[in-house]
Design a protein around this motif. Structure first.
Motif, PDB file in Angstrom:
ATOM      1  N   TYR A 131       5.126   3.482   2.466  1.00 33.89           N
ATOM      2  CA  TYR A 131       4.564   2.283   2.062  1.00 33.89           C
ATOM      3  C   TYR A 131       4.516   1.423   3.170  1.00 33.89           C
ATOM      4  N   THR A 132       3.498   0.483   3.320  1.00 28.21           N
ATOM      5  CA  THR A 132       3.351  -0.871   3.952  1.00 28.21           C
ATOM      6  C   THR A 132       3.059  -1.732   3.344  1.00 28.21           C
ATOM      7  N   THR A 159       0.790  -1.170  -0.020  1.00 28.03           N
ATOM      8  CA  THR A 159      -0.013   0.187  -0.009  1.00 28.03           C
ATOM      9  C   THR A 159       0.643   1.173   0.023  1.00 28.03           C
ATOM     10  N   THR A 160       0.516   2.017  -0.787  1.00 24.65           N
ATOM     11  CA  THR A 160       1.180   3.450  -0.795  1.00 24.65           C
ATOM     12  C   THR A 160       0.217   4.537  -0.164  1.00 24.65           C
ATOM     13  N   HIS A 161       0.789   5.165   1.028  1.00 22.76           N
ATOM     14  CA  HIS A 161       0.136   6.312   1.771  1.00 22.76           C
ATOM     15  C   HIS A 161       0.713   7.526   1.396  1.00 22.76           C
ATOM     16  N   VAL A 162      -0.190   8.195   0.877  1.00 21.23           N
ATOM     17  CA  VAL A 162       0.311   9.949   0.430  1.00 21.23           C
ATOM     18  C   VAL A 162      -0.535  10.904   1.506  1.00 21.23           C
ATOM     19  N   LYS A 163       0.448  11.647   2.001  1.00 25.34           N
ATOM     20  CA  LYS A 163      -0.070  12.929   3.142  1.00 25.34           C
ATOM     21  C   LYS A 163       0.647  13.947   2.648  1.00 25.34           C
ATOM     22  N   GLY A 164      -0.055  14.642   1.761  1.00 22.42           N
ATOM     23  CA  GLY A 164       0.522  15.934   1.314  1.00 22.42           C
ATOM     24  C   GLY A 164       1.714  15.722   0.777  1.00 22.42           C
ATOM     25  N   PHE A 165       2.777  16.533   0.794  1.00 22.61           N
ATOM     26  CA  PHE A 165       3.984  16.237  -0.227  1.00 22.61           C
ATOM     27  C   PHE A 165       4.727  14.839   0.279  1.00 22.61           C
TER      28      PHE A 165
END
Length: 246
Positions: free
Chosen positions: A25-26, A15-21
């Motif tokens: 990955y997990t 999984t790719t986690h995107v938080k702003g800039f």
């Protein structure tokens, strides 16, 4: 003690986690054999679990190795996992067709049990591909050539349609959240339906037997009320006993 081999029921997620800039990955590895494994071990069977990533190389390559098991379960495993061993895919080396071996195993007296999921029967995007293999010859249902998933987030309840040793004495069916849609075959017998489609079907081929169970044995299609159903163990033990002619 009779031996059962379950192939499939495992997956890895990245999984790719995107938080702003920023992003990170997990990954997780999960299996779904818990409930059916419990049923068969409590029922006195020797149960072997072969997850998908190992089945590619460790699922038997000979009929003699297959015959070491009294029942083979295919659950949420695509045909390509057996058709494309590493030696063939990466080095073009011939290897035995294990789908042909499963057919021969049944014809010579073995027991085959296919359990529904995103990669059994036809599955998501028709990637299961079992209808294009020799396994189709010994299944009591016809696998569709298209994506066969029937998703029911509202829940839907199977119905017993015929008296049979597998379903006799079971309590009221709990709801399920989806299934693989298949077509009945003339050489098979449908003993339970969902939306008028096969839910449990059985058949005899050569000296052996096979059964199709078109929903999952674990989440997500099998919700807690199904996995913890008081007759869950009894159902799967009944299927095994019929298949192995006990």
């Amino acid at each position: 003690m009779k031996k059962i081999l379950l192939a499939g029921e495992s997956w890895m997620s990245y999984t790719t986690h995107v938080k702003g800039f920023d992003s990170f990955y997990t990954s997780v590895y999960e299996t779904g054999e818990k409930y059916i494994k419990r049923a068969y071990e409590e029922g006195g069977y020797d149960f072997t679990f072969l997850p998908n990533h190992l089945a590619t190389e460790e699922f038997p390559f000979t009929i003699e190795e297959l015959k070491e098991y009294d029942m083979i379960i295919l659950s949420d495993i695509g045909a390509n996992t057996l058709l494309l061993p590493g030696a063939t895919f990466t080095s073009s080396i011939k290897r035995p067709n294990r789908c042909n071996l499963i057919r021969d195993y049944v014809l010579e007296g073995g027991a085959l049990f296919m359990v529904g999921g995103y990669l059994t029967f036809s599955g998501v995007d028709a990637k299961g591909k079992w209808q294009d293999t020799a396994v189709q010859e010994v299944l009591p249902v016809q696998v569709l050539p298209t994506d066969d998933r029937m998703e029911h987030c509202e829940g839907i309840t199977p119905v017993t349609t015929k008296s049979h040793a597998i379903v006799d004495g079971l309590g009221e069916w709990p709801s399920i959240l989806g299934y693989n849609r298949t077509l009945p075959k003339e050489d098979g017998e449908v003993i339970a339906e969902v939306e008028g489609n096969p839910f449990i079907a059985v058949g005899e081929y050569g000296k052996g037997r096979s059964a199709a169970f078109t929903t999952d044995c674990a989440p997500h299609w099998a919700p807690p009320e199904f996995c913890e159903w008081e007759d869950y163990n009894k159902l799967f033990l009944n299927i095994a006993k019929w298949l192995m002619k006990e």
